[in-house]
Design an enzyme around this catalytic site. Structure first.
Site, PDB file in Angstrom:
ATOM      1  N   HIS A 277       6.271  -5.200   5.284  1.00  0.00           N
ATOM      2  CA  HIS A 277       5.052  -5.335   4.753  1.00  0.00           C
ATOM      3  C   HIS A 277       4.909  -4.932   3.639  1.00  0.00           C
ATOM      4  CE1 HIS A 277       0.895  -6.103   5.082  1.00  0.00           C
ATOM      5  NE2 HIS A 277       0.584  -4.627   4.431  1.00  0.00           N
ATOM      6  N   GLU A 278       5.744  -3.466   3.857  1.00  0.00           N
ATOM      7  CA  GLU A 278       5.149  -2.495   2.791  1.00  0.00           C
ATOM      8  C   GLU A 278       5.779  -4.094   1.125  1.00  0.00           C
ATOM      9  OE1 GLU A 278       3.143  -0.416   2.116  1.00  0.00           O
ATOM     10  OE2 GLU A 278       1.899  -0.485   4.481  1.00  0.00           O
ATOM     11  N   HIS A 281       4.458  -6.430  -0.494  1.00  0.00           N
ATOM     12  CA  HIS A 281       3.736  -6.234  -1.873  1.00  0.00           C
ATOM     13  C   HIS A 281       4.203  -5.809  -2.867  1.00  0.00           C
ATOM     14  CE1 HIS A 281      -0.079  -5.806   0.463  1.00  0.00           C
ATOM     15  NE2 HIS A 281       0.120  -4.572   1.189  1.00  0.00           N
ATOM     16  N   GLU A 355      -2.501  -8.920   1.572  1.00  0.00           N
ATOM     17  CA  GLU A 355      -2.361  -7.860   3.489  1.00  0.00           C
ATOM     18  C   GLU A 355      -1.748  -8.841   3.990  1.00  0.00           C
ATOM     19  OE1 GLU A 355      -2.543  -4.764   4.225  1.00  0.00           O
ATOM     20  OE2 GLU A 355      -2.398  -4.632   2.370  1.00  0.00           O
TER      21      GLU A 355
END
Length: 417
Positions: A277-278, A281, A355
């Site tokens: 997930h990070e 970004h 997100e």
């Protein structure tokens, strides 16, 4: 009382009233849904954990209301109440140069702002966080952190302020363009230096030991084509029981950081999904987009200040009788948030959009079911409410509410078979 004073007071009342109303909605909504775990989480989160999260949210909300009221009173005291005027008059008595006088006055206000915020920080840490089992800090550690933060603020901030004041005095009417360039350059420099210079002042960062977790993470980085300067475990547990993971740094100085509390809480595949997930970004260029948006807003803000700085009513309307560059910067920084509450939901909307995109990336490059189970554990262990007020979250939540985020990931999981 001039016209701008009336406008300022009206904006202040409206802004504070909106925030107070939203906070009341949040508390009422969370309390209303306290007695039952939402259907989406009934088989994942216990009623006891759900109620703990509700009570934690409500207690933080109560403190937030008090903190906002203190901030409102303090802002009125240092503006219309004459606090900033007094600080500049005090430093003028030392017969220093205009720049040093301005620097001294600004430092004085910053010091008082810091002192005013300390009681609520103490209550948050040693009462609320302690009550819910999150606080790991000691009074000595707390004092050390406060002094270090203040010292860094003054050691780094005052030289930058001095440079900007020099530009304002020397460049002419387009000083705000030069000031903007300085601030953006400084921001990028600090982002690059943060992982290796600033962060280690507060925490210990230990390279992740060789093993299955490190191999799994390195495999994920290889699949995603991401290079970093290392994977580190941060001793977050010396202050708090909350867990987190993040990327930090820019360019060739990027680091991957896991809180030790997070590593102890999640399974390896869950940690991999959280990291994916990070990574999302970065791969979706969210960091660059946020930097560009922030840069544009800074440029607009400085351009507005460049127009206001020549208006006597701007100073007199906020309780300052003698115009100066330092006073203008200080007043604008303190007062501008009063006029921009409408920016909160806009910013929050784009952050939540990012997100979702990062979750999509995680679902495509790691196991979506492990992302879901990892998030549920984090919601439970961090006592994050599963039932926030929709309007409050629209203003304040940078992440989608739990139920919406999990539902989105479950849709991706179903689509991927």
């Amino acid at each position: 009382m001039n016209t701008f004073t009336v406008i300022f007071l009206f904006a202040l009342i409206v802004s504070y009233s909106i925030q107070f109303w939203l906070s009341m909605r949040q508390s009422d909504y969370v309390m209303k849904h306290r007695e039952a775990v939402p259907d989406a989480f009934k088989d994942k989160v216990s009623l006891e954990a759900h109620q703990k999260a509700a009570d934690y949210t409500i207690d933080k909300g109560k403190l937030g209301k008090i903190d906002s009221l203190i901030g409102l009173v303090f802002l009125l005291l240092i503006t219309l109440g004459g606090g900033i005027e007094y600080a500049f008059n005090l430093w003028s008595g030392f017969e220093l140069s205009p720049m040093l006088t301005g620097l001294g006055a600004v430092a004085t206000i910053i010091l008082f702002m810091t002192l005013v915020e300390v009681p609520t920080h103490i209550y948050q840490t040693f009462v609320i966080e302690e009550k819910y089992g999150f606080n790991k800090s000691t009074p000595q550690q707390f004092i050390k952190d406060q002094l270090l933060q203040l010292g860094l603020m003054l050691a780094i901030g005052l030289p930058i302020l001095a440079l900007i004041l020099w530009v304002m005095d020397s460049i002419g009417s387009l000083w705000w363009l030069w000031a903007w360039a300085i601030l953006i350059s400084f921001s990028l420099l600090m982002s690059w230096l943060f992982p290796t210079v600033i962060a280690p002042l507060f925490n210990k960062f230990t390279p992740m030991e060789d093993g299955s977790l490190k191999r799994r993470i390195q495999g994920l980085l290889a699949r995603c084509g991401f290079n970093s300067q290392g994977i580190f475990i941060m001793d977050g547990s010396k202050r708090s029981g909350h867990g987190n993971a993040y990327f930090t740094g820019l360019g060739n100085n990027k680091r991957i950081v896991f809180f030790d509390t997070l590593v102890n809480s999640l399974e390896e595949e869950e940690l991999e999904a959280v990291l994916a997930h990070e990574l999302g970004h970065f791969k979706c260029k969210h960091v660059i987009k946020m930097l560009v948006a922030s840069s544009i807003m800074s440029l607009i803000s400085l351009a507005i200040l460049g127009w206001l700085i020549d208006k006597p009513w701007f100073f007199s309307g906020l309780g300052v009788s003698e115009a100066s560059n330092a006073a203008a910067l200080l007043l604008f920084t303190l007062v501008s948030p009063v006029f921009t509450p409408f920016m909160q939901p806009i910013s929050a909307y784009f952050q939540r959009k990012f997100e979702f995109e990062a979750d999509d990336f995680a679902a495509a490059n790691a196991r979506a079911d492990k992302m879901i189970s990892g998030l549920v554990k984090l919601y439970e262990e961090n006592a994050s409410t599963l039932t926030p007020d929709p309007l409050y979250s629209a203003f304040h939540y940078s992440h989608p509410p739990a139920a919406i985020r999990i539902a989105h990931l479950e849709t991706k999981l179903a689509a991927n078979g």
